[in-house]
Design an enzyme around this catalytic site. Structure first.
Site, PDB file in Angstrom:
ATOM      1  N   PHE A  18       9.525  -4.689  -2.471  1.00  0.00           N
ATOM      2  CA  PHE A  18       8.287  -5.240  -1.905  1.00  0.00           C
ATOM      3  C   PHE A  18       8.056  -6.690  -2.305  1.00  0.00           C
ATOM      4  O   PHE A  18       7.295  -7.400  -1.658  1.00  0.00           O
ATOM      5  CB  PHE A  18       7.080  -4.380  -2.309  1.00  0.00           C
ATOM      6  CG  PHE A  18       6.548  -4.655  -3.695  1.00  0.00           C
ATOM      7  CD1 PHE A  18       7.026  -3.971  -4.789  1.00  0.00           C
ATOM      8  CD2 PHE A  18       5.572  -5.626  -3.901  1.00  0.00           C
ATOM      9  CE1 PHE A  18       6.550  -4.235  -6.073  1.00  0.00           C
ATOM     10  CE2 PHE A  18       5.081  -5.885  -5.171  1.00  0.00           C
ATOM     11  CZ  PHE A  18       5.584  -5.199  -6.258  1.00  0.00           C
ATOM     12  N   LYS A  19       8.713  -7.124  -3.369  1.00  0.00           N
ATOM     13  CA  LYS A  19       8.471  -8.487  -3.833  1.00  0.00           C
ATOM     14  C   LYS A  19       8.872  -9.540  -2.811  1.00  0.00           C
ATOM     15  O   LYS A  19       8.395 -10.665  -2.859  1.00  0.00           O
ATOM     16  CB  LYS A  19       9.166  -8.702  -5.169  1.00  0.00           C
ATOM     17  CG  LYS A  19       8.506  -7.851  -6.258  1.00  0.00           C
ATOM     18  CD  LYS A  19       9.035  -8.100  -7.633  1.00  0.00           C
ATOM     19  CE  LYS A  19       8.225  -7.372  -8.688  1.00  0.00           C
ATOM     20  NZ  LYS A  19       8.522  -5.916  -8.741  1.00  0.00           N
ATOM     21  N   ASP A  20       9.724  -9.164  -1.854  1.00  0.00           N
ATOM     22  CA  ASP A  20      10.070 -10.110  -0.787  1.00  0.00           C
ATOM     23  C   ASP A  20       8.843 -10.523   0.025  1.00  0.00           C
ATOM     24  O   ASP A  20       8.789 -11.644   0.530  1.00  0.00           O
ATOM     25  CB  ASP A  20      11.094  -9.484   0.162  1.00  0.00           C
ATOM     26  CG  ASP A  20      12.476  -9.359  -0.470  1.00  0.00           C
ATOM     27  OD1 ASP A  20      12.886 -10.271  -1.213  1.00  0.00           O
ATOM     28  OD2 ASP A  20      13.147  -8.337  -0.213  1.00  0.00           O
ATOM     29  N   MET A  75       7.366 -13.275  -2.140  1.00  0.00           N
ATOM     30  CA  MET A  75       8.254 -14.375  -2.502  1.00  0.00           C
ATOM     31  C   MET A  75       8.692 -15.175  -1.283  1.00  0.00           C
ATOM     32  O   MET A  75       8.770 -16.399  -1.331  1.00  0.00           O
ATOM     33  CB  MET A  75       9.449 -13.796  -3.244  1.00  0.00           C
ATOM     34  CG  MET A  75       9.998 -14.711  -4.286  1.00  0.00           C
ATOM     35  SD  MET A  75       8.813 -15.141  -5.576  1.00  0.00           S
ATOM     36  CE  MET A  75       9.068 -13.810  -6.723  1.00  0.00           C
TER      37      MET A  75
END
Ligand SMILES: *Cc1c(COP(=O)(O)O)cnc(C)c1O
Length: 462
Positions: A111-113, A116
């Site tokens: 999910f960090k995409d 980011m």
């Protein structure tokens, strides 16, 4: 839109400054001075819109005049263009009233995409306009670092250095950081655990001479820009199961408290969220704290959901700030006590926290059992973090209120744990199938501030 620090003494900044700075100079975290509101009609109008259109409407008021409407629209479009699913954050049904929000269709499968990729585009636009070059340093328990490297590789205005705990991340996570060939990205394997990586990162930010010399910028989960990007999928998911006309609950596999705090912001903006459930693995300091047992650090025990193996949950400071009526000095005192081992939460603050957050934990065996049972009953292969969420969500479901569990990573990112539990090895999506053949590039570094500083100074591009 103005941003203030949770410790009360750092300068008040606008969105761009808060995003480029990351950690405030008083050691605190930036939060918006006021939370923009979305009424029932505003939320109802999100129904049927694309993810990008929802992102624009939810985030626009937080950004203020920093980007023009056109610029911001372009930033969002470029951020999500590389995702492997047209819906960006699709919902799948697990059971009557229980949904899984798949947040793993971005370039690094976690999910960090979402945050980011957006931050990469915002940095590019803001720094290009300023004609400035910055040094991004991050610490990662695995997924932040790969997402950051993927978002910033090859961009003109940044060097990226990512510290990860040597030997404590999965092979896919490591390879995603060590195989990009661009000279502006640097993977650093540090001798220590994730909390030690985070501590050295904080030390670098507190060394103002170094901070100013290399124009240090942070993109860890404390960066307000990241929290903001994550608010969007709470709206898109809630609207697709009936909000704003009925309340919805969320369960969030939690480590640094960034993702769940974004849910709290969505709620404060006006999204009808009934419960925000914090799900932890055996490193359950947040679960114990939310049950009224104080916040006391122990040793981090490695688990099969390594991205949640932490003792110091950085963004929890933002939750405490609101629970303590936004009194900076109270937060300064708690954080001093934390350095010495831990703190008790006052009765009043505990009531506020418990009015927003519920919590639960999953042991290693429960996590594996949930991977196996979800596969058997729904056909969905869960990563271990998502399985922690599903297990805890099951304990908090209430008839009539949809529960949405966030699936934070793709199972192929943690193939060993998934194979052990489900007796099936999840394959990487075709677009990254050659990851295991690519050459790796990494520097081993000690758990030592001065050594890290000189390494970074010596390896920046001119
Ligand atoms: C980072 C991460 C988490 C924890 O998210 P926080 O925002 O730190 O609470 C959970 N699962 C996965 C797969 C992650 O990468």
């Amino acid at each position: 839109m103005r941003y203030i620090s949770t410790r009360g003494t750092a300068p008040v900044l606008n969105f761009e400054e808060a995003m480029l700075t990351g950690l405030a100079r008083d050691g605190g975290l930036y939060v918006p001075e006021v939370i923009p509101q979305m009424g029932v009609a505003d939320i109802a109008r999100l129904e049927g819109l694309s993810y990008e259109a929802i992102a624009y409407r939810v985030m626009r008021p937080f950004v203020g005049g920093v980007f023009t409407d056109d610029e911001f629209e372009g930033i969002i479009a470029r951020a999500y263009a590389g995702f492997g699913h047209a819906a960006r954050a699709p919902l799948v049904q697990l059971d009557q009233g229980h949904f899984l929000l798949e947040l793993f269709h971005g370039p690094t499968l976690a999910f960090k995409d979402f945050a980011m990729q957006l931050i990469g585009q915002m940095f590019q636009t803001a720094l290009g306009r300023r004609g400035e070059r910055v040094t991004i340093v991050g610490a990662t328990s695995g997924d932040t670092g790969s997402a950051a490297i993927e978002a910033f590789r090859g961009l003109d205005n940044v060097d990226v250095f990512i510290l990860y705990p040597h030997g404590r991340i999965s092979e896919v996570q490591r390879r995603q950081m060590t195989t990009p060939v661009e000279s502006n990205v640097h993977a650093l394997a540090m001798d220590g655990d994730f909390d030690e990586c985070q501590a050295r990162l904080k030390d670098m930010f507190n060394d103002f001479a170094f901070r100013d010399e290399v124009k240090l910028a942070g993109v860890n989960s404390i960066n307000w820009g990241r929290v903001l990007a994550q608010v969007v999928y709470y709206f898109s998911a809630a609207v697709s199961v009936g909000a704003p006309h009925r309340p919805v609950s969320f369960t969030v596999p939690t480590g640094n408290f960034g993702d769940i705090f974004a849910g709290y912001i969505a709620k404060r903006m006006g999204l009808p969220i009934d419960k925000l459930v914090v799900a932890t693995n055996q490193n359950d300091i947040l679960d114990r704290c939310l049950k009224g047992q104080g916040y006391h650090k122990g040793a981090t025990v490695p688990s099969i959901s390594p991205s949640m193996d932490i003792q110091v949950s950085s963004n929890f400071e933002r939750a405490l700030f609101d629970a303590y009526d936004r009194e900076g000095p109270a937060i300064v005192q708690l954080m001093d006590e934390l350095k010495a081992g831990g703190f008790e939460v006052s009765q009043g603050a505990m009531q506020v926290l418990q009015s927003h957050y519920a919590s639960g934990r999953a042991s290693e065996d429960e996590t594996s059992a949930t991977i196996a049972s979800a596969l058997a009953t729904t056909g969905e292969l869960l990563c271990p973090h998502s399985a922690v969420g599903v297990k805890v969500a099951e304990e908090h479901r209430v008839t009539g209120t949809p529960m949405i569990t966030l699936a934070t990573a793709h199972p192929a990112k943690f193939p060993d744990a998934v194979e052990q539990a489900a007796t099936q090895r999840p394959p990487l999506p075709p677009r990254m199938a050659d990851l295991y053949e690519r050459a790796e590039r990494v520097s081993r570094v000690p758990n030592d501030l001065q050594a890290l500083i000189s390494h970074i100074k010596g390896h920046r591009a001119a």
